[in-house]
Each structure stands twice: as structure tokens, then as C-alpha cells.
Scaffold this motif. Structure first.
Motif, PDB file in Angstrom:
ATOM      1  N   LEU A 182       0.824  -1.210   0.000  1.00 38.60           N
ATOM      2  CA  LEU A 182       0.000   0.000   0.000  1.00 38.60           C
ATOM      3  C   LEU A 182       0.861   1.264   0.000  1.00 38.60           C
ATOM      4  O   LEU A 182       0.634   2.192  -0.784  1.00 38.60           O
ATOM      5  CB  LEU A 182      -0.926   0.000   1.222  1.00 38.60           C
ATOM      6  CG  LEU A 182      -2.060  -1.017   1.215  1.00 38.60           C
ATOM      7  CD1 LEU A 182      -2.688  -1.139   2.605  1.00 38.60           C
ATOM      8  CD2 LEU A 182      -3.122  -0.622   0.197  1.00 38.60           C
ATOM      9  N   LEU A 199      -7.097   0.900   4.894  1.00 33.25           N
ATOM     10  CA  LEU A 199      -6.832  -0.285   4.079  1.00 33.25           C
ATOM     11  C   LEU A 199      -5.854  -1.228   4.779  1.00 33.25           C
ATOM     12  O   LEU A 199      -5.996  -2.461   4.693  1.00 33.25           O
ATOM     13  CB  LEU A 199      -6.272   0.133   2.721  1.00 33.25           C
ATOM     14  CG  LEU A 199      -7.267   0.736   1.723  1.00 33.25           C
ATOM     15  CD1 LEU A 199      -6.539   1.279   0.505  1.00 33.25           C
ATOM     16  CD2 LEU A 199      -8.308  -0.296   1.291  1.00 33.25           C
ATOM     17  N   SER A 200      -4.880  -0.669   5.488  1.00 34.45           N
ATOM     18  CA  SER A 200      -3.922  -1.495   6.231  1.00 34.45           C
ATOM     19  C   SER A 200      -4.621  -2.268   7.343  1.00 34.45           C
ATOM     20  O   SER A 200      -4.386  -3.476   7.524  1.00 34.45           O
ATOM     21  CB  SER A 200      -2.816  -0.611   6.824  1.00 34.45           C
ATOM     22  OG  SER A 200      -2.085   0.046   5.804  1.00 34.45           O
ATOM     23  N   ILE A 237      -4.768   4.948   3.504  1.00 30.79           N
ATOM     24  CA  ILE A 237      -3.777   3.882   3.663  1.00 30.79           C
ATOM     25  C   ILE A 237      -3.959   3.178   5.003  1.00 30.79           C
ATOM     26  O   ILE A 237      -3.894   1.940   5.092  1.00 30.79           O
ATOM     27  CB  ILE A 237      -2.356   4.452   3.539  1.00 30.79           C
ATOM     28  CG1 ILE A 237      -2.098   4.942   2.112  1.00 30.79           C
ATOM     29  CG2 ILE A 237      -1.310   3.411   3.934  1.00 30.79           C
ATOM     30  CD1 ILE A 237      -0.765   5.616   1.911  1.00 30.79           C
ATOM     31  N   SER A 244      -6.669  -5.006   5.833  1.00 28.50           N
ATOM     32  CA  SER A 244      -5.812  -6.089   5.351  1.00 28.50           C
ATOM     33  C   SER A 244      -5.347  -6.978   6.492  1.00 28.50           C
ATOM     34  O   SER A 244      -5.346  -8.213   6.382  1.00 28.50           O
ATOM     35  CB  SER A 244      -4.593  -5.507   4.616  1.00 28.50           C
ATOM     36  OG  SER A 244      -4.992  -4.732   3.507  1.00 28.50           O
ATOM     37  N   LEU A 255      -3.704   5.162  -5.066  1.00 31.04           N
ATOM     38  CA  LEU A 255      -3.714   5.807  -3.747  1.00 31.04           C
ATOM     39  C   LEU A 255      -2.893   7.094  -3.686  1.00 31.04           C
ATOM     40  O   LEU A 255      -3.212   7.988  -2.920  1.00 31.04           O
ATOM     41  CB  LEU A 255      -3.201   4.831  -2.686  1.00 31.04           C
ATOM     42  CG  LEU A 255      -4.164   3.724  -2.244  1.00 31.04           C
ATOM     43  CD1 LEU A 255      -3.494   2.830  -1.209  1.00 31.04           C
ATOM     44  CD2 LEU A 255      -5.445   4.313  -1.681  1.00 31.04           C
ATOM     45  N   THR A 276      -6.008  -1.895  -6.254  1.00 31.94           N
ATOM     46  CA  THR A 276      -6.482  -0.755  -5.476  1.00 31.94           C
ATOM     47  C   THR A 276      -5.357   0.221  -5.150  1.00 31.94           C
ATOM     48  O   THR A 276      -5.535   1.441  -5.223  1.00 31.94           O
ATOM     49  CB  THR A 276      -7.127  -1.246  -4.165  1.00 31.94           C
ATOM     50  OG1 THR A 276      -8.168  -2.158  -4.469  1.00 31.94           O
ATOM     51  CG2 THR A 276      -7.683  -0.078  -3.365  1.00 31.94           C
ATOM     52  N   SER A 277      -4.203  -0.321  -4.810  1.00 27.87           N
ATOM     53  CA  SER A 277      -3.090   0.527  -4.373  1.00 27.87           C
ATOM     54  C   SER A 277      -2.587   1.447  -5.472  1.00 27.87           C
ATOM     55  O   SER A 277      -1.979   2.479  -5.191  1.00 27.87           O
ATOM     56  CB  SER A 277      -1.934  -0.349  -3.877  1.00 27.87           C
ATOM     57  OG  SER A 277      -2.344  -1.188  -2.821  1.00 27.87           O
ATOM     58  N   CYS A 322       3.138   1.593  -3.316  1.00 24.55           N
ATOM     59  CA  CYS A 322       2.350   1.981  -4.486  1.00 24.55           C
ATOM     60  C   CYS A 322       1.894   3.436  -4.389  1.00 24.55           C
ATOM     61  O   CYS A 322       1.903   4.169  -5.387  1.00 24.55           O
ATOM     62  CB  CYS A 322       1.134   1.064  -4.635  1.00 24.55           C
ATOM     63  SG  CYS A 322       1.531  -0.599  -5.201  1.00 24.55           S
ATOM     64  N   ALA A 323       1.499   3.858  -3.184  1.00 20.48           N
ATOM     65  CA  ALA A 323       1.046   5.237  -3.005  1.00 20.48           C
ATOM     66  C   ALA A 323       2.169   6.225  -3.296  1.00 20.48           C
ATOM     67  O   ALA A 323       1.968   7.227  -3.999  1.00 20.48           O
ATOM     68  CB  ALA A 323       0.514   5.432  -1.588  1.00 20.48           C
ATOM     69  N   PHE A 348     -11.976  -3.835  -0.823  1.00 18.55           N
ATOM     70  CA  PHE A 348     -11.175  -2.609  -0.812  1.00 18.55           C
ATOM     71  C   PHE A 348     -12.035  -1.393  -1.161  1.00 18.55           C
ATOM     72  O   PHE A 348     -11.857  -0.307  -0.591  1.00 18.55           O
ATOM     73  CB  PHE A 348     -10.011  -2.736  -1.802  1.00 18.55           C
ATOM     74  CG  PHE A 348      -9.022  -3.804  -1.455  1.00 18.55           C
ATOM     75  CD1 PHE A 348      -7.977  -3.550  -0.587  1.00 18.55           C
ATOM     76  CD2 PHE A 348      -9.140  -5.077  -1.991  1.00 18.55           C
ATOM     77  CE1 PHE A 348      -7.052  -4.528  -0.248  1.00 18.55           C
ATOM     78  CE2 PHE A 348      -8.232  -6.074  -1.661  1.00 18.55           C
ATOM     79  CZ  PHE A 348      -7.192  -5.807  -0.794  1.00 18.55           C
ATOM     80  N   LEU A 354      -5.530  -5.968  -3.789  1.00 17.28           N
ATOM     81  CA  LEU A 354      -4.616  -5.038  -3.123  1.00 17.28           C
ATOM     82  C   LEU A 354      -3.786  -4.263  -4.138  1.00 17.28           C
ATOM     83  O   LEU A 354      -3.698  -3.032  -4.076  1.00 17.28           O
ATOM     84  CB  LEU A 354      -3.699  -5.806  -2.169  1.00 17.28           C
ATOM     85  CG  LEU A 354      -2.668  -4.964  -1.412  1.00 17.28           C
ATOM     86  CD1 LEU A 354      -3.361  -4.066  -0.406  1.00 17.28           C
ATOM     87  CD2 LEU A 354      -1.651  -5.855  -0.708  1.00 17.28           C
TER      88      LEU A 354
END
Length: 426
Positions: free
Chosen positions: A96, A190-191, A187, A194, A144, A140-141, A99-100, A403, A137
Motif C-alpha cells: 500500500l 486499508l492497512s 492507507i 488487510s 492511492l 487498489t493501491s 504503491c502510493a 477494498f 490489493l
């Protein structure tokens, strides 16, 4: 006749007609049937060179291409893995965050899926994460980072807003910093999700290694300071945004070409060409959209829309609900740059009339757009992920449902808690 011709143009756009051509065709038809000299189109197209901070867009785009062509994605993943990999669900959090950050600097979520997906998706699979979760994941990431500086959509929103006659009362620098807390909220949520859903897989994490932490920081020692240099320079007033873009490009050229040697000098012309092709696409859509915006203003569309909304909506809460629903649908069908240029001139005056701060509106707008990237049936990232991982699009749909729910909850918080966006706005 005008409505019929516009319907034909929209139909052709759905069949593959270039978006800029469709936008310009609608504007030309509008001006023609309003009996306005078409010379106004040339004047509006010329306005693009007078756009403030325009030079920052190609420079940050080129910087993103430099990062994409280098090994910075691997170094970034290694650093985040060393810092967070020992935590329960650490690899998911690594994905996450990596990627962000990558999307923030490259400015393109699709590039993130392609560049980091090849690295993170197999790693998640090897770590025992469920296949559907891993697909969701990574898909979606990818979008972000649109709320983190130096995000091109944030800059473009500010550029368009500042050109309007409405007293906006904001700066692009305020917009850039306003997205940090809402982006971190997304983030974090989502973390947490997850870690909760992947409990068994999350338990099998790597042990913390201080040596690996030191080695990873040494490996990325030239890239880690970049965000601090960029943001520190802007908010200390040492250099303006356009100057920050120049500093970023020069810094990355030195680091990636001469220090890391990931990029050879002979690659620079090709990277520059590819980057400017993308910039050209953005600018031609921007210029054509400015023409369409002028037509909307000429026929008094913002006032008509405002009158209709005020007749049916009485409170800021109702307006924001309607705005979110509209932008989620819009984000699934229209690319983010076109959406910003076409819709901001219409939405901004209305939002301000309901007491919505323009900086808050910008963050809400982009939060919706980044969720729109993965909204079925035609969210762009869904198709990129389907192609990249050779999976049926229906499987990608199913993998992103959980997500999406988490992101929609975060969107509700961002929308109705404006202080999150205005925390650092004076």
C-alpha cells in the motif's frame, strides 16, 4: 438538431473517437448554434500558454518517467519491507505505501500497477496471501498516491480553479499539503482491513533485521531525501512550485543516471519523448476542455445549474452526498485530467455557495476520482490489472469489492470531516 449532433459525437466517442476531438466538436457545435464567431475557439486554445504554473506539468511528468525507468521501485519496496515487513500483515502495508508513493511521483496509477505489480503480486502470493486479496490489493493501491504531492491531478485542479473569476481563496501549495492526511487515512484504513482479513497469512512475517534496515536505507540513500527536498523547499518558500519541478528533474537525472546508473544517457531522449507525448495528450485535452468551458460560460450553464441545484438541494450535506455520487460515476467513465478541466469550472462556484472550502473540494474531488479508477464496470485500473495479471475482468471486479467498501468509508470521513483536509491550511 444541436442535441442530435451532440448525441452523435458522444456515440462516436464511445466507439473510440479521440476524447479531445469529441470535446472540441461539441464546443464548435455549441458556438455555431449560438451564432458565435468560431474565432473564439482559437482565442481559447491560445489561453493554454497563459495557464499559471503550466511548466510544472511536463517537468513532473518527466520526473515520473525517470523514476519508472529506474530501479527505484525495487529500492522503495525494499525500504518499506525492512521498516514494516516484520509487522502482522506487513507485506500488505508495504504494498500500500510503496504503491502510493510511486503513484504520487509518477502521476499515473496505471504505471504503478504495471511497474510494481510485477514485484508485489508474486511476493504476496509467495507470502501466502490469498490470490483474490493480492489482486485486489495491487489493483487498489495503484491510485492511492493521487492525494500526495507532487500529484499532477492536484496541481491541475489548482491551475483550473485559480483561472476562475470566483474568489477562490487558495493556493496550489495549500492543495498539495491538504491531501497528506486524507491520503494517510485511506492507507491506514486499508492497512487495518488487510490485517483483519488476512490474519493467518499476516502471522507469517519476516523477522525484523536492523542490518537489513541499514542496508536498505543505504541502497536508497539518494532517493529517500527527495520528498523532503521537494516539500521542504516549497513550504519554506525557498522555491516556487515550478522551480521545485526543475529541482526534481535535475536531482533525478543526477541520481538515476550518474549515481545509480540505472538509466543510460542514450535512454534520455526516448524517455523525454514518451513523457512529452503524454504531456501533449494532457495539454490538448486541457486546451479543448477550456474551449468547452468557455461555451458553458457563454450559455450561462453554471448559473442554470446553480439555480437547479438550489431549488432541489438545501444544505451542504445534501450537496456533498450528490457530489460524491456524481463524481464516483464520472470517475469510472472519464479520465481524471478531463474530469478536472470540464467539471471544476461548473462545480467550484456551486460548492463555494454551499460553504465548501475550495481546498476541501479539491481533496474530495480527487478522492472520488481515485476510487473511480477501480469502480466497475469500466474503471481504468480494473482493465489494466486484468491485462497485467492475465485475469478475467470479472475476477478483478470481485477482488476489489472489499477494498472499495473500505475506500468508500474513508471517502465519507474525508467528505464530512473537512478539518482533515484543512488541517495545514491557514
Amino acid at each position: 438538431m444541436f442535441i442530435l449532433l451532440v448525441a452523435i459525437v458522444i456515440f462516436l466517442a464511445l466507439l473510440g473517437m479521440p476524447l479531445f476531438a469529441a470535446i472540441l466538436a461539441i464546443a464548435m457545435l455549441g458556438f455555431h448554434y449560438a451564432d458565435i464567431d468560431l474565432m473564439v475557439i482559437a482565442i481559447d486554445l491560445y489561453r493554454i500558454i497563459q495557464t499559471p504554473l503550466l511548466e510544472a506539468i511536463p517537468l513532473f511528468t518527466f520526473a515520473g518517467y525517470l523514476l519508472s525507468a529506474s530501479q527505484s521501485s525495487k529500492r522503495l519496496v525494499r525500504v518499506t519491507q525492512a521498516v514494516l515487513g516484520w509487522m502482522p500483515g506487513g507485506l500488505a502495508i508495504v504494498a500500500l505505501i510503496a504503491c502510493a508513493l510511486f503513484t504520487a511521483f509518477t502521476g499515473a496509477s496505471g504505471v504503478t500497477i504495471v511497474a510494481l505489480g510485477a514485484l508485489l503480486y508474486p511476493a504476496l502470493q509467495q507470502a501466502g496471501y490469498q490470490q483474490r486479496f493480492s489482486l485486489g490489493l495491487v489493483t487498489t493501491s495503484g491510485s492511492l498516491g493521487l492525494l500526495f504531492p507532487p500529484s499532477l491531478p492536484l496541481i491541475l485542479f489548482g491551475v483550473i480553479a485559480l483561472q476562475m473569476e470566483t474568489p477562490v481563496g487558495m493556493t496550489i501549495e495549500q492543495l498539495l499539503v491538504a491531501g497528506i492526511v486524507p491520503g494517510l487515512l485511506m492507507i491506514a484504513m486499508l492497512s487495518a482491513w488487510s490485517m483483519w482479513t488476512q490474519g493467518k497469512q499476516a502471522a507469517s512475517t519476516q523477522a525484523f533485521s536492523f542490518q537489513e534496515l541499514i542496508e536498505s536505507f543505504k541502497d536508497a540513500k539518494w532517493e529517500i531525501p527527495l520528498p523532503a527536498i521537494l516539500l521542504g523547499g516549497i513550504y519554506s518558500g525557498y522555491f516556487a512550485l515550478s522551480e521545485a519541478a526543475v529541482v526534481t528533474v535535475i536531482y533525478l537525472l543526477i541520481v538515476e543516471v550518474f549515481l545509480y546508473k540505472d538509466i543510460k544517457l542514450k535512454q534520455i531522449p526516448d524517455l523525454l519523448t514518451d513523457a512529452m507525448i503524454m504531456v501533449g495528450g494532457i495539454l490538448i485535452i486541457l486546451s479543448c476542455s477550456l474551449v468547452l468551458t468557455s461555451y458553458f460560460i457563454e450559455i450561462d450553464a453554471p448559473t442554470t445549474l446553480f439555480d437547479w441545484i438550489t431549488q432541489h438541494i438545501e444544505s451542504q450535506l445534501s450537496f456533498l452526498i450528490m457530489l460524491n455520487l456524481f463524481l464516483l460515476i464520472l470517475g469510472a467513465f472519464l479520465d481524471i485530467f478531463s474530469a478536472i478541466v470540464i467539471m471544476v469550472p461548473l462545480i467550484l462556484p456551486i460548492a463555494m455557495s454551499f460553504g465548501v472550502h475550495p481546498v476541501h473540494l479539491g481533496i474530495v474531488f480527487l478522492a472520488n476520482m481515485q476510487i473511480g479508477y477501480m469502480t466497475p464496470p469500466v474503471g481504468m485500473n480494473l482493465f489494466i490489472a486484468s491485462y497485467r495479471f492475465s485475469r478475467p475482468i470479472t475476477e478483478i471486479y470481485r477482488s476489489t469489492v472489499g477494498f472499495m467498501v473500505v475506500l468508500l468509508l474513508s471517502l465519507v470521513i474525508i467528505t464530512y470531516w473537512p478539518d482533515l483536509s484543512l488541517l495545514f491550511v491557514e
